[in-house]
Design a protein around this motif. Sequence first.
Motif, PDB file in Angstrom:
ATOM      1  N   MET A   1      13.673 -52.498 -13.558  1.00 39.21           N
ATOM      2  CA  MET A   1      13.351 -51.353 -12.768  1.00 39.21           C
ATOM      3  C   MET A   1      14.553 -50.408 -13.008  1.00 39.21           C
ATOM      4  O   MET A   1      15.632 -50.745 -12.828  1.00 39.21           O
ATOM      5  N   ILE A   2      14.169 -49.172 -13.179  1.00 41.12           N
ATOM      6  CA  ILE A   2      15.045 -48.163 -13.354  1.00 41.12           C
ATOM      7  C   ILE A   2      15.128 -47.389 -11.871  1.00 41.12           C
ATOM      8  O   ILE A   2      14.121 -46.893 -11.279  1.00 41.12           O
ATOM      9  N   TYR A   3      16.354 -47.291 -11.336  1.00 43.99           N
ATOM     10  CA  TYR A   3      16.633 -46.784 -10.148  1.00 43.99           C
ATOM     11  C   TYR A   3      17.024 -45.147 -10.381  1.00 43.99           C
ATOM     12  O   TYR A   3      17.957 -45.000 -10.941  1.00 43.99           O
ATOM     13  N   GLN A   4      16.229 -44.317  -9.848  1.00 47.19           N
ATOM     14  CA  GLN A   4      16.536 -42.682 -10.138  1.00 47.19           C
ATOM     15  C   GLN A   4      16.843 -42.329  -8.687  1.00 47.19           C
ATOM     16  O   GLN A   4      15.856 -41.626  -8.072  1.00 47.19           O
ATOM     17  N   HIS A   5      17.965 -42.338  -8.314  1.00 46.01           N
ATOM     18  CA  HIS A   5      18.471 -41.786  -6.861  1.00 46.01           C
ATOM     19  C   HIS A   5      17.734 -40.627  -6.335  1.00 46.01           C
ATOM     20  O   HIS A   5      17.089 -40.699  -5.278  1.00 46.01           O
ATOM     21  N   PRO A   6      17.920 -39.649  -6.956  1.00 44.45           N
ATOM     22  CA  PRO A   6      17.167 -38.293  -6.153  1.00 44.45           C
ATOM     23  C   PRO A   6      15.697 -38.321  -6.342  1.00 44.45           C
ATOM     24  O   PRO A   6      14.995 -38.124  -5.249  1.00 44.45           O
ATOM     25  N   VAL A   7      15.070 -39.053  -7.107  1.00 45.30           N
ATOM     26  CA  VAL A   7      13.784 -39.097  -7.044  1.00 45.30           C
ATOM     27  C   VAL A   7      13.246 -40.103  -6.108  1.00 45.30           C
ATOM     28  O   VAL A   7      12.213 -40.043  -5.418  1.00 45.30           O
ATOM     29  N   ASP A   8      13.741 -41.345  -6.079  1.00 48.00           N
ATOM     30  CA  ASP A   8      13.442 -42.351  -5.459  1.00 48.00           C
ATOM     31  C   ASP A   8      13.770 -41.939  -3.844  1.00 48.00           C
ATOM     32  O   ASP A   8      12.877 -42.560  -2.963  1.00 48.00           O
ATOM     33  N   PHE A   9      14.886 -41.329  -3.543  1.00 40.61           N
ATOM     34  CA  PHE A   9      15.239 -41.120  -2.316  1.00 40.61           C
ATOM     35  C   PHE A   9      14.240 -40.161  -1.820  1.00 40.61           C
ATOM     36  O   PHE A   9      13.684 -40.350  -0.441  1.00 40.61           O
ATOM     37  N   ALA A  10      13.817 -39.218  -2.642  1.00 40.91           N
ATOM     38  CA  ALA A  10      12.710 -38.043  -2.036  1.00 40.91           C
ATOM     39  C   ALA A  10      11.256 -38.929  -1.780  1.00 40.91           C
ATOM     40  O   ALA A  10      10.702 -38.629  -0.722  1.00 40.91           O
ATOM     41  N   ARG A  11      11.007 -39.778  -2.646  1.00 47.69           N
ATOM     42  CA  ARG A  11       9.568 -40.571  -2.246  1.00 47.69           C
ATOM     43  C   ARG A  11       9.868 -41.398  -1.292  1.00 47.69           C
ATOM     44  O   ARG A  11       8.785 -41.400  -0.407  1.00 47.69           O
ATOM     45  N   ALA A  12      11.128 -42.066  -0.994  1.00 43.82           N
ATOM     46  CA  ALA A  12      11.196 -43.041   0.317  1.00 43.82           C
ATOM     47  C   ALA A  12      11.105 -42.104   1.397  1.00 43.82           C
ATOM     48  O   ALA A  12      10.292 -42.445   2.487  1.00 43.82           O
ATOM     49  N   ILE A  13      11.579 -40.895   1.452  1.00 40.96           N
ATOM     50  CA  ILE A  13      11.488 -40.067   2.751  1.00 40.96           C
ATOM     51  C   ILE A  13      10.222 -39.475   3.040  1.00 40.96           C
ATOM     52  O   ILE A  13       9.604 -39.733   3.982  1.00 40.96           O
ATOM     53  N   ARG A  14       9.298 -39.022   1.834  1.00 40.73           N
ATOM     54  CA  ARG A  14       7.809 -38.957   1.819  1.00 40.73           C
ATOM     55  C   ARG A  14       7.248 -40.185   2.603  1.00 40.73           C
ATOM     56  O   ARG A  14       6.339 -40.015   3.512  1.00 40.73           O
ATOM     57  N   LEU A  15       7.347 -41.210   2.042  1.00 42.60           N
ATOM     58  CA  LEU A  15       6.626 -42.371   2.521  1.00 42.60           C
ATOM     59  C   LEU A  15       6.917 -42.706   4.162  1.00 42.60           C
ATOM     60  O   LEU A  15       6.029 -43.210   4.814  1.00 42.60           O
ATOM     61  N   ILE A  16       7.990 -42.640   4.531  1.00 44.80           N
ATOM     62  CA  ILE A  16       8.478 -42.526   5.838  1.00 44.80           C
ATOM     63  C   ILE A  16       7.845 -41.563   6.790  1.00 44.80           C
ATOM     64  O   ILE A  16       7.257 -41.973   7.751  1.00 44.80           O
ATOM     65  N   GLU A  17       7.581 -40.209   6.205  1.00 41.59           N
ATOM     66  CA  GLU A  17       7.144 -39.352   7.130  1.00 41.59           C
ATOM     67  C   GLU A  17       5.780 -39.331   7.365  1.00 41.59           C
ATOM     68  O   GLU A  17       4.913 -39.263   8.049  1.00 41.59           O
ATOM     69  N   GLN A  18       5.247 -40.029   6.047  1.00 38.00           N
ATOM     70  CA  GLN A  18       3.500 -40.478   6.100  1.00 38.00           C
ATOM     71  C   GLN A  18       3.210 -41.487   6.852  1.00 38.00           C
ATOM     72  O   GLN A  18       2.079 -41.841   7.013  1.00 38.00           O
ATOM     73  N   GLY A  19       4.175 -42.279   7.383  1.00 38.63           N
ATOM     74  CA  GLY A  19       3.923 -43.410   8.308  1.00 38.63           C
ATOM     75  C   GLY A  19       3.760 -44.615   7.442  1.00 38.63           C
ATOM     76  O   GLY A  19       3.374 -45.800   7.929  1.00 38.63           O
ATOM     77  N   PHE A  20       3.838 -44.573   6.117  1.00 40.99           N
ATOM     78  CA  PHE A  20       3.737 -45.776   5.255  1.00 40.99           C
ATOM     79  C   PHE A  20       4.795 -46.747   5.525  1.00 40.99           C
ATOM     80  O   PHE A  20       4.688 -48.133   5.006  1.00 40.99           O
ATOM     81  N   ILE A  21       5.981 -46.076   5.770  1.00 39.48           N
ATOM     82  CA  ILE A  21       7.022 -47.118   5.718  1.00 39.48           C
ATOM     83  C   ILE A  21       7.660 -47.122   7.214  1.00 39.48           C
ATOM     84  O   ILE A  21       7.807 -45.809   7.717  1.00 39.48           O
ATOM     85  N   ARG A  22       8.173 -48.119   7.890  1.00 38.42           N
ATOM     86  CA  ARG A  22       8.519 -47.893   9.262  1.00 38.42           C
ATOM     87  C   ARG A  22       9.904 -48.676   9.219  1.00 38.42           C
ATOM     88  O   ARG A  22       9.813 -49.912   9.527  1.00 38.42           O
TER      89      ARG A  22
END
Length: 55
Positions: A1-22
């Motif tokens: 797995m390749i970790y791309q901080h700016p991309v992964d962080f933005a995706r995580a924030i979107r998932l939280i905002e959309q309620g997929f991650i609590r």
Amino acid sequence: MIYQHPVDFARAIRLIEQGFIRPGRIISQHLPFDQLPDAIVTASQGQHAKLVVHL
């Protein structure tokens, strides 16, 4: 797995905002600072997702 901080962080924030991650559900225990030694022992046992020690 390749970790791309700016991309992964933005995706995580979107998932939280959309309620997929609590993120609040990830925290399984809260302990006061005076119980830090107990918190370290508890964390080392691997039975909690995340422990929070309050200062």
